[in-house]
Design a protein around this motif. Sequence first.
Motif, PDB file in Angstrom:
ATOM      1  N   LYS A  35       2.256   0.598  -2.821  1.00  0.00           N
ATOM      2  CA  LYS A  35       2.059   0.823  -1.386  1.00  0.00           C
ATOM      3  C   LYS A  35       1.684  -0.506  -0.746  1.00  0.00           C
ATOM      4  O   LYS A  35       1.002  -1.316  -1.343  1.00  0.00           O
ATOM      5  N   PHE A  53      -6.673  -2.220   5.390  1.00  0.00           N
ATOM      6  CA  PHE A  53      -6.066  -0.944   5.057  1.00  0.00           C
ATOM      7  C   PHE A  53      -5.385  -1.105   3.706  1.00  0.00           C
ATOM      8  O   PHE A  53      -4.449  -1.885   3.565  1.00  0.00           O
ATOM      9  N   ILE A  56      -0.891   1.614   3.137  1.00  0.00           N
ATOM     10  CA  ILE A  56      -0.273   1.963   4.420  1.00  0.00           C
ATOM     11  C   ILE A  56       1.182   2.392   4.245  1.00  0.00           C
ATOM     12  O   ILE A  56       1.965   2.345   5.189  1.00  0.00           O
ATOM     13  N   ILE A  61       1.534  -3.984   8.230  1.00  0.00           N
ATOM     14  CA  ILE A  61       0.272  -3.739   8.919  1.00  0.00           C
ATOM     15  C   ILE A  61       0.519  -3.598  10.422  1.00  0.00           C
ATOM     16  O   ILE A  61      -0.122  -2.791  11.095  1.00  0.00           O
ATOM     17  N   PHE A  64       1.892  -0.081  10.947  1.00  0.00           N
ATOM     18  CA  PHE A  64       0.826   0.891  10.734  1.00  0.00           C
ATOM     19  C   PHE A  64      -0.141   0.892  11.911  1.00  0.00           C
ATOM     20  O   PHE A  64      -0.520   1.952  12.422  1.00  0.00           O
TER      21      PHE A  64
END
Length: 184
Positions: A35, A53, A56, A61, A64
């Motif tokens: 992931k 995070f 995600i 990022i 997300f």
Amino acid sequence: MLVEESLIKKLRITDVERLDAIDVYIENMPGVSGKNAGKITITCFGRSWTVYFGAIGGTSIEGFFKSVDTEYIIGKFTPSIPLEEPDWDAFRKVLKSKASDMDLSDRDKDDVEQCVDQISDDAFEESYNDNGQGTVELDDYLKWEGLGKEVVETLDAGSIDVAMMPHHDFKYVSRIVEAVKLAL
């Protein structure tokens, strides 16, 4: 010792109404179990917020960050910011309106209005619990401010629930997060 190098992307967002320049630092990285993961840091007017995070999915990022609710992001950045705070100006209006509708002399109504205008937000804060419900201290405070016992008992300010509004810090960070989402 292991040293790794990664690529950091920086964005500078300017000309956002009622906000200073916003700097955004984005780092995409491999996460656990294939992931994606990522870290984002936002700075504005000397304050900064960072969140990592760890899983995600298959997105970046940036993707997300844009896809999740602003409230969720703020909760990750600053879990201590309350979502709401009491609206003491609205409460003052309710007290004044209640007093004007009561069977009081014009002088007593004027006294209530002057007293309510003079009560600081801090005094209200001390007189209400976290659920916006009045406590006995508010009636005591009104008596101390010079309102007669009968007027205070008839007004029964402690029984009035306080309207809530979005917390000022929450609104500020929300504007920043929304600007970043638009820029991404």
